[in-house]
Write a protein that holds these residues in place. Structure first.
Motif, short mmCIF file in Angstrom:
data_model
loop_
_atom_site.label_atom_id
_atom_site.label_comp_id
_atom_site.label_asym_id
_atom_site.label_seq_id
_atom_site.Cartn_x
_atom_site.Cartn_y
_atom_site.Cartn_z
N GLU A 1 -2.17 -3.31 -6.69
CA GLU A 1 -0.81 -3.23 -6.12
C GLU A 1 0.05 -4.41 -6.56
OE1 GLU A 1 -2.52 -1.03 -2.09
OE2 GLU A 1 -1.87 -3.13 -2.03
N ALA A 46 0.83 -1.21 0.00
CA ALA A 46 0.00 0.00 0.00
C ALA A 46 0.86 1.26 0.00
CB ALA A 46 -0.93 0.00 1.21
N HIS A 49 -9.72 -4.46 1.31
CA HIS A 49 -8.49 -4.30 0.52
C HIS A 49 -8.50 -5.16 -0.75
CE1 HIS A 49 -4.51 -2.45 0.52
NE2 HIS A 49 -4.03 -3.56 0.02
#
Length: 275
Positions: free
Chosen positions: A241, A76, A234
């Motif tokens: 990511e 992150a 997430h």
């Protein structure tokens, strides 16, 4: 003078029986089987697992929550601005671009879609377009015959069944031609901010295994494994990511481990460098 003993005649070498070939043996076995068939209610013997095999526990993947949290934190921070790399202006354009991205790079898709959407901007226009014209516009993305059928079919279903609006649920999206679970998850996550699954492309598949998050060998099973350990809030960003990390650092053939922010907590067997 004593008589010399008579010479023994040399023994004739015994003739060796010719070796049976595999084919001959097989033919012989078939004849024996035909002569002595198994009873109808009897099955051929099959090796059964031993008592030790039954008692031996199946290997389990140890996943420590603290390590998962540490990896997510680093990802992150490293890829704070990570987002979908497919250029689009609407859920419809994203759906088409995602279908085209199968077995093709996002960069190539982004080269093709501007002309495609300029020519056929709406689901209705795409559904009515000549299939040959669509194929010509998307030819360089590969598998263009099937992809043309998919996006033409997607346009027809969305126009006729959903009134030109890309649906917002997984169940409805899966009824659209060309929209498998991965494609549906991309559209739901990026366009609508809904996390109904985790996008597992080639990068996410490879890196999830390298990081020890899963040992599964199919995208569907990898997604199920990830959904158990990645926090629900997430799910969307995690894929972005990991995709960015796979493209920039953790490459398939030669990962850049010396530059990787996860190197110290990565235990992949194919690491190229270790601190």
């Amino acid at each position: 003078m004593p008589a010399k003993p008579a010479k023994k005649s040399p023994k004739k070498a015994a003739k060796k029986a010719p070796k049976k070939t595999v084919a001959a043996k097989s033919a012989s076995a078939r004849k024996q089987a035909a002569k002595h068939p198994l009873p109808a209610n009897r099955k051929p013997a099959v090796a059964k697992p031993s008592a030790a095999d039954k008692e031996r526990p199946a290997a389990k993947l140890e996943i420590k929550p603290d390590r998962v949290a540490a990896i997510l934190k680093i990802l992150a921070e490293t890829y704070a601005d990570a987002e979908c790399a497919l250029t689009h202006r609407s859920p419809w354009e994203l759906l088409v671009a995602t279908i085209l991205s199968a077995q093709c790079t996002d960069a190539r898709v982004n080269m093709v879609t501007p002309k495609l959407f300029e020519t056929y901007p709406t689901p209705k226009a795409m559904s009515e377009a000549p299939i040959e014209a669509i194929e010509q516009l998307i030819r360089t993305t590969g598998f263009y015959h099937n992809k043309a059928k998919s996006i033409q079919g997607a346009g027809r279903v969305i126009h006729e069944q959903f009134r030109d609006k890309v649906p917002e649920t997984m169940a409805e999206l899966l009824t659209v031609p060309g929209a498998a679970r991965k494609t549906a998850s991309v559209v739901l996550g990026v366009s609508y901010g809904k996390a109904e699954g985790i996008v597992v492309d080639t990068h996410v598949f490879r890196l999830s295994r390298r990081l020890g998050f899963t040992k599964s060998d199919t995208a569907a099973k990898v997604e199920q494994d990830l959904m158990k350990i990645i926090p629900h809030d997430h799910w969307i960003q995690f894929s972005h990511e990991l995709i960015h990390h796979g493209r920039q650092i953790c490459e398939a053939r030669k990962p850049k481990c010396s530059e990787c922010p996860l190197e110290q907590i990565c235990h992949a067997p194919d690491k190229t460098w270790s601190s």
